[in-house]
Design a protein around this motif. Structure first.
Motif, PDB file in Angstrom:
ATOM      1  N   LYS A 271      -2.689  -5.160  11.658  1.00  0.00           N
ATOM      2  CA  LYS A 271      -2.464  -3.847  10.750  1.00  0.00           C
ATOM      3  C   LYS A 271      -3.991  -3.348  10.717  1.00  0.00           C
ATOM      4  CE  LYS A 271       0.929  -3.467   8.134  1.00  0.00           C
ATOM      5  NZ  LYS A 271       1.608  -3.306   6.940  1.00  0.00           N
TER       6      LYS A 271
ATOM      7  N   PRO B 121       2.626  11.519   6.675  1.00  0.00           N
ATOM      8  CA  PRO B 121       1.147  11.137   7.211  1.00  0.00           C
ATOM      9  C   PRO B 121       0.619   9.630   6.693  1.00  0.00           C
ATOM     10  CG  PRO B 121       1.149  12.722   5.505  1.00  0.00           C
ATOM     11  CD  PRO B 121       2.370  12.543   5.821  1.00  0.00           C
ATOM     12  N   ASP B 122      -0.284   9.212   7.762  1.00  0.00           N
ATOM     13  CA  ASP B 122      -0.431   7.793   7.037  1.00  0.00           C
ATOM     14  C   ASP B 122      -2.138   8.112   6.647  1.00  0.00           C
ATOM     15  OD1 ASP B 122      -2.357   5.201   6.970  1.00  0.00           O
ATOM     16  OD2 ASP B 122      -0.570   4.644   8.260  1.00  0.00           O
ATOM     17  N   ILE B 123      -2.338   7.990   5.580  1.00  0.00           N
ATOM     18  CA  ILE B 123      -3.638   8.577   4.747  1.00  0.00           C
ATOM     19  C   ILE B 123      -4.789   7.709   5.061  1.00  0.00           C
ATOM     20  CG2 ILE B 123      -4.853   8.636   2.665  1.00  0.00           C
ATOM     21  CD1 ILE B 123      -1.895   9.339   1.777  1.00  0.00           C
ATOM     22  N   LEU B 124      -4.414   6.266   5.062  1.00  0.00           N
ATOM     23  CA  LEU B 124      -5.463   5.475   5.718  1.00  0.00           C
ATOM     24  C   LEU B 124      -6.140   5.502   7.088  1.00  0.00           C
ATOM     25  CD1 LEU B 124      -7.089   2.734   5.068  1.00  0.00           C
ATOM     26  CD2 LEU B 124      -5.262   1.518   5.829  1.00  0.00           C
TER      27      LEU B 124
ATOM     28  N   GLY C 118      -8.328  -0.898   3.431  1.00  0.00           N
ATOM     29  CA  GLY C 118      -6.652  -0.954   3.232  1.00  0.00           C
ATOM     30  C   GLY C 118      -6.237  -1.997   2.681  1.00  0.00           C
ATOM     31  N   PHE C 119      -4.942  -1.882   2.002  1.00  0.00           N
ATOM     32  CA  PHE C 119      -4.305  -2.970   1.588  1.00  0.00           C
ATOM     33  C   PHE C 119      -2.800  -3.234   2.465  1.00  0.00           C
ATOM     34  CE2 PHE C 119      -5.898  -4.716  -2.855  1.00  0.00           C
ATOM     35  CZ  PHE C 119      -6.967  -3.920  -2.694  1.00  0.00           C
ATOM     36  N   ALA C 120      -2.507  -4.484   2.368  1.00  0.00           N
ATOM     37  CA  ALA C 120      -1.315  -4.629   2.955  1.00  0.00           C
ATOM     38  C   ALA C 120      -0.170  -5.367   2.226  1.00  0.00           C
ATOM     39  CB  ALA C 120      -1.346  -4.878   4.450  1.00  0.00           C
TER      40      ALA C 120
ATOM     41  N   THR D 219      -7.073   5.308  -3.572  1.00  0.00           N
ATOM     42  CA  THR D 219      -5.898   5.756  -3.814  1.00  0.00           C
ATOM     43  C   THR D 219      -4.877   4.693  -4.609  1.00  0.00           C
ATOM     44  OG1 THR D 219      -4.744   4.911  -1.688  1.00  0.00           O
ATOM     45  CG2 THR D 219      -5.854   7.018  -1.340  1.00  0.00           C
TER      46      THR D 219
ATOM     47  N   VAL E 284       2.200   4.504  -0.213  1.00  0.00           N
ATOM     48  CA  VAL E 284       2.724   5.608   0.140  1.00  0.00           C
ATOM     49  C   VAL E 284       4.081   5.461   1.022  1.00  0.00           C
ATOM     50  CG1 VAL E 284       2.374   7.559   1.769  1.00  0.00           C
ATOM     51  CG2 VAL E 284       0.256   6.131   0.699  1.00  0.00           C
TER      52      VAL E 284
ATOM     53  N   LYS F  35      -4.664   0.580  12.080  1.00  0.00           N
ATOM     54  CA  LYS F  35      -5.089   1.479  11.109  1.00  0.00           C
ATOM     55  C   LYS F  35      -6.544   1.990  11.380  1.00  0.00           C
ATOM     56  CE  LYS F  35      -1.517   0.914   8.010  1.00  0.00           C
ATOM     57  NZ  LYS F  35      -0.610   2.145   7.474  1.00  0.00           N
TER      58      LYS F  35
ATOM     59  N   ASP G  97       6.645   5.808   3.379  1.00  0.00           N
ATOM     60  CA  ASP G  97       6.656   6.023   4.844  1.00  0.00           C
ATOM     61  C   ASP G  97       7.478   7.313   5.359  1.00  0.00           C
ATOM     62  OD1 ASP G  97       5.019   3.864   5.623  1.00  0.00           O
ATOM     63  OD2 ASP G  97       6.659   2.437   5.156  1.00  0.00           O
TER      64      ASP G  97
ATOM     65  N   CYS H 162      -7.875   2.047  -0.119  1.00  0.00           N
ATOM     66  CA  CYS H 162      -6.484   2.832  -0.128  1.00  0.00           C
ATOM     67  C   CYS H 162      -5.599   1.803  -0.623  1.00  0.00           C
ATOM     68  CB  CYS H 162      -6.095   3.230   1.403  1.00  0.00           C
ATOM     69  SG  CYS H 162      -7.094   4.567   1.834  1.00  0.00           S
ATOM     70  N   THR H 163      -5.253   1.648  -1.720  1.00  0.00           N
ATOM     71  CA  THR H 163      -4.173   0.832  -2.303  1.00  0.00           C
ATOM     72  C   THR H 163      -2.846   1.354  -2.823  1.00  0.00           C
ATOM     73  OG1 THR H 163      -4.560   1.257  -4.907  1.00  0.00           O
ATOM     74  CG2 THR H 163      -6.100  -0.268  -3.651  1.00  0.00           C
ATOM     75  N   ALA H 164      -2.696   2.719  -2.377  1.00  0.00           N
ATOM     76  CA  ALA H 164      -1.386   3.580  -2.827  1.00  0.00           C
ATOM     77  C   ALA H 164      -0.153   2.977  -1.780  1.00  0.00           C
ATOM     78  CB  ALA H 164      -1.683   4.907  -2.457  1.00  0.00           C
TER      79      ALA H 164
HETATM   80  O1  C5P Z   1       1.526   0.136   7.124  1.00  0.00           O
HETATM   81  P1  C5P Z   1       1.439  -0.066   5.457  1.00  0.00           P
HETATM   82  O2  C5P Z   1       2.197   0.777   4.655  1.00  0.00           O
HETATM   83  O3  C5P Z   1       1.873  -1.592   5.450  1.00  0.00           O
HETATM   84  O4  C5P Z   1      -0.002  -0.129   5.392  1.00  0.00           O
HETATM   85  C1  C5P Z   1      -0.794  -0.208   4.038  1.00  0.00           C
HETATM   86  C2  C5P Z   1      -1.876   0.359   3.851  1.00  0.00           C
HETATM   87  O5  C5P Z   1      -1.913   1.555   4.516  1.00  0.00           O
HETATM   88  C3  C5P Z   1      -2.410   0.602   2.445  1.00  0.00           C
HETATM   89  O6  C5P Z   1      -3.715   0.732   2.273  1.00  0.00           O
HETATM   90  C4  C5P Z   1      -1.712   1.903   2.132  1.00  0.00           C
HETATM   91  O7  C5P Z   1      -2.412   2.520   0.984  1.00  0.00           O
HETATM   92  C5  C5P Z   1      -1.902   2.584   3.514  1.00  0.00           C
HETATM   93  N1  C5P Z   1      -0.999   3.696   3.797  1.00  0.00           N
HETATM   94  C6  C5P Z   1      -1.530   5.038   3.753  1.00  0.00           C
HETATM   95  N2  C5P Z   1      -0.638   6.076   4.016  1.00  0.00           N
HETATM   96  C7  C5P Z   1       0.629   5.747   4.372  1.00  0.00           C
HETATM   97  C8  C5P Z   1       1.205   4.483   4.610  1.00  0.00           C
HETATM   98  C9  C5P Z   1       0.212   3.243   4.260  1.00  0.00           C
HETATM   99  O8  C5P Z   1      -2.610   5.284   3.373  1.00  0.00           O
HETATM  100  N3  C5P Z   1       1.439   6.572   4.827  1.00  0.00           N
END
Ligand code: C5P
Length: 218
Positions: A158, A125-128, A143-145, A14, A96, A162, A98, A92-94
């Protein structure tokens, strides 16, 4: 079949921001350029992997050999990701969003004498996290942060919260958005390794090296 050290392996990446409409002309979004995620997708495809790149709106062209699925909202991104399962690895680098507007106005929100409107937001939704607890969970989820304070402490927490295997933390105080260079720490279940500052392509290649090692061992 294509050759390469990752031939036959399926990946989901992502990247980019999500865009959450408020009304037909306005939206909530962020400064993600998508560069790091696109570089990872490109490095994977170069090694022969089957790569689905689920991307929010960016200025970047799809890397060669990558199947790009373009989305705008977090909910679209989640649906597109779930449609790609099963995969061996998800990265998951997107960035997203919140939150999204609780109600999306069908017409342009008007300026009135009552003063500015109140925006009511609800959580996206939290995709990761969703991929991590999915029945078809990938063998490896990365995941990325982006952190601005207490990078290591927050990033370690985190990773656990996650449910992902690895977390790549980057300190965004130095303004990494849209930049070509990145300074990251790779956190897994046992250690946190600081990588020197390098360009995003190098981060991608080293991360893909680590992923290859993982796939050989598992
Ligand atoms: O909680 P935070 O946004 O800092 O977490 C970052 C990581 O979670 C990233 O890998 C990001 O792609 C993923 N993420 C996600 N869906 C969300 C929020 C974050 O996949 N709604």
């Amino acid at each position: 079949a294509r050759g390469g050290s990752l031939a036959g392996r399926r990946f989901l990446v992502t990247a980019g921001p999500t865009v959450e409409p408020l009304d037909p002309v306005r939206f909530l979004s962020n400064h993600s350029s998508g560069k790091q995620g696109y570089a990872i997708a490109e490095a994977l495809a170069f090694r022969g992997a089957d790569v689905a790149l689920v991307s929010g709106p960016t200025a970047l062209a799809a890397p060669s050999g990558v199947r790009r699925i373009q989305v705008s909202t977090a909910r679209e991104m989640l649906a597109a990701c779930e449609a790609e399962l099963p995969v061996d690895v998800a990265v998951c680098t997107a960035a997203v969003s919140d939150w999204r507007a609780k109600v999306q106005a069908t017409g342009k929100i008007k300026k009135t004498s009552e003063g500015p409107p109140t925006l009511e937001l609800i959580e996206n939704p939290d995709i990761l996290a969703a991929l991590c607890r999915h029945a078809q969970r990938p063998k490896l989820v990365v995941g990325f942060a982006a952190e601005t304070d207490d990078v290591l402490v927050n990033a370690k927490a985190k990773r656990i919260r996650k449910g992902c295997d690895w977390l790549v933390a980057n300190d965004v105080r130095q303004g990494v958005f849209g930049a070509d260079r990145n300074t990251v720490t790779l956190i897994d279940g046992t250690e946190a390794v600081n990588w020197p500052e390098m360009d995003k392509r190098s981060v991608a290649n080293l991360l893909v090296d680590r992923i290859e090692e993982f796939l050989i061992a598992h």
